[in-house]
Design an enzyme around this catalytic site. Sequence first.
Site, PDB file in Angstrom:
ATOM      1  N   HIS A   1      -9.348  -7.226   9.155  1.00 25.42           N
ATOM      2  CA  HIS A   1      -8.269  -6.236   9.115  1.00 25.42           C
ATOM      3  C   HIS A   1      -8.060  -5.688  10.527  1.00 25.42           C
ATOM      4  O   HIS A   1      -9.040  -5.337  11.206  1.00 25.42           O
ATOM      5  CB  HIS A   1      -8.623  -5.093   8.154  1.00 25.42           C
TER       6      HIS A   1
ATOM      7  N   LEU B   1      -5.452  -9.790  -3.519  1.00 25.63           N
ATOM      8  CA  LEU B   1      -6.032 -10.660  -4.544  1.00 25.63           C
ATOM      9  C   LEU B   1      -6.660  -9.793  -5.630  1.00 25.63           C
ATOM     10  O   LEU B   1      -7.227  -8.739  -5.338  1.00 25.63           O
ATOM     11  CB  LEU B   1      -7.055 -11.582  -3.894  1.00 25.63           C
TER      12      LEU B   1
END
Length: 208
Positions: free
Chosen positions: A110, A94
């Site tokens: 993550h 993003l």
Amino acid sequence: MKRIAVLVSGGGTNLQALIDAKDRGDIPGGEFAAVISSSPDAFALRRAEKAGIPTFVIDRKAFASNREMTVSLTELLKEQQIDLVVLAGFMYILTEELVQAYPNAIINVHPALIPSFCGAGCYGLHVHEKALAYGVKVSGATVHFVSEECDGGPIILQKAVAVEEGDTPETLQRRIMEQAEWHILPEAVSLFCQDRLTVEGRRVHILP
Ligand code: GAR
């Protein structure tokens, strides 16, 4: 009550962990107001529908660039009066428009111990392929605030997971999800919703 949007691209097991945590009463102060998928086919959308959460699709294929997708996404989040954005298996980078609209209010999970095995091109199964190829004995998961640097924002929580003899990317991915991601993502969201996270430079403090 903080209005949470969860952004997804695929199977949505992390979304499911969030829904289950909310059902157990483990996310006081937060409500799931939207699940937004980058693909109309993501199974995560079915999980959201089953849980009664409004769903939206911002189809990456309909945009020329990540930036154009991000602008549209940011408008939708503002329209829906979202306070916290959670990236739960969202597979696109993003751009700064979203980060500037939601400073320290975007959380990403993550599947590695950042700063190892992270950054552009390191997502999903690729992360575990790289960890196994490197030969690490320990990997894990990280939940962090999203900044303009890919996977570079302040770290909220991390959990280590052992690599085992004979692991494949798939078995390691599953163990890291089960032992780390599905626990630390709901925990971080819960802490945020209780206003228990403060950011000082790169460091995140957890208030008692
Ligand atoms: C998860 O392992 C998540 O950490 C990872 O993708 C998987 C999505 O699974 N995300 C990234 O790699 C982002 N850089 P899920 O759709 O079942 O939650």
